[in-house]
Write an enzyme that holds these catalytic residues in place. Structure first.
Site, short mmCIF file in Angstrom:
data_model
loop_
_atom_site.label_atom_id
_atom_site.label_comp_id
_atom_site.label_asym_id
_atom_site.label_seq_id
_atom_site.Cartn_x
_atom_site.Cartn_y
_atom_site.Cartn_z
N GLU A 237 -1.14 -8.67 4.80
CA GLU A 237 -1.07 -8.83 6.27
C GLU A 237 -2.45 -8.75 6.91
O GLU A 237 -2.64 -9.22 8.04
CB GLU A 237 -0.12 -7.78 6.87
CG GLU A 237 -0.70 -6.39 7.07
CD GLU A 237 -0.81 -5.57 5.78
OE1 GLU A 237 -1.24 -4.39 5.88
OE2 GLU A 237 -0.47 -6.08 4.70
N CYS B 261 0.84 -1.20 0.00
CA CYS B 261 0.00 0.00 0.00
C CYS B 261 0.88 1.26 0.00
O CYS B 261 1.55 1.53 -0.98
CB CYS B 261 -0.98 -0.04 1.17
SG CYS B 261 -2.36 1.13 1.00
N HIS C 172 -3.49 -5.54 0.80
CA HIS C 172 -2.87 -5.81 2.10
C HIS C 172 -2.86 -7.30 2.44
O HIS C 172 -3.81 -7.81 3.04
CB HIS C 172 -3.64 -5.09 3.20
CG HIS C 172 -3.44 -3.61 3.24
ND1 HIS C 172 -2.46 -3.01 4.00
CD2 HIS C 172 -4.10 -2.60 2.61
CE1 HIS C 172 -2.52 -1.69 3.84
NE2 HIS C 172 -3.51 -1.42 3.01
#
Length: 225
Positions: free
Chosen positions: A204, A85, A202
């Site tokens: 994660e 990002c 993302h």
């Protein structure tokens, strides 16, 4: 492996990255950018957020901080580097990969789950998947549209450096499935080395089973060994 998660003023996904990596058994620590890159870092994550408030343009100021010169040097030596990002914006601005990220086609901040098609399965970031697999991960950005000159895109394609594309649930890269207007539906690309990658979605946030699914685990497993 010890992974340095680089924290700038305005980073807000550094803790998420550390927790996701810890869940996968990877030792990770947050590193304040002014403290420099640890000499023993075996991997590097440049996480999401709004470094320096996205002044000038997203990632531009963070990319010019001294630590990013260390990140570039580490990348050239083969240390795995992942920009996510805002980290992807910083990575492009710092010259880790080609292209740039600009304002979404909608001209609005977008936060939603999207589908990605795995374009290659022979990189550290995609070894857990098969080519053509469709994974679901979240996005959260206002400047996530990947832009690149037509000739450079052709080179990226020829060099097989497109890592992920936005697609529908069936794996078709349609305009309707492209959340931000990215050129050729590109969601993630490789650097000159396959150990360097940037991506707008993302992973994660799709790693912990109880929070957002686990489809992003495969990307972070690149740091497992």
């Amino acid at each position: 492996m010890t992974v340095a998660v680089v924290q700038f003023g305005g980073s807000n996904c550094d803790r998420d990255a550390v927790r996701a990596l810890a869940h996968l058994g990877v030792d990770a620590e947050r590193v304040w950018h002014e403290d420099g890159l640890p000499a023993d870092a075996d991997g590097i994550v440049v996480p999401g957020g709004f470094s320096y408030g996205d002044y000038l343009r997203a990632g531009a100021m963070a990319a010019r901080q001294p630590i990013m010169a260390d990140v570039r040097e580490a990348a050239e030596e083969g240390v795995p580097v992942l920009g996510v990002c805002n980290g992807a914006q910083i990575g492009c601005e710092a010259g880790l990969t080609d292209g740039a990220f600009t304002t979404n086609r909608s001209a609005r901040f977008q936060c939603e789950h999207v589908h990605l098609r795995v374009e290659r399965a022979d990189t550290p970031w995609t070894a857990a998947y098969d080519e053509g697999d469709v994974i679901e991960v979240p996005i959260a950005h206002g400047e996530g549209r990947f832009e690149i000159r037509e000739d450079r895109l052709a080179e990226l394609e020829d060099e097989d450096r497109v890592l992920f594309r936005y697609c529908d649930a069936d794996g078709v890269a349609t305009d309707a499935a492209n959340p931000n207007g990215s050129t050729a539906n590109v969601a993630g690309v490789l650097g000159a080395r396959e150990t360097v990658a940037v991506m707008m979605p993302h992973p994660e946030r799709a790693t912990l089973p109880d929070v957002g699914g686990t489809d992003g685990q495969g990307v972070l497993r690149a740091f497992s060994g």
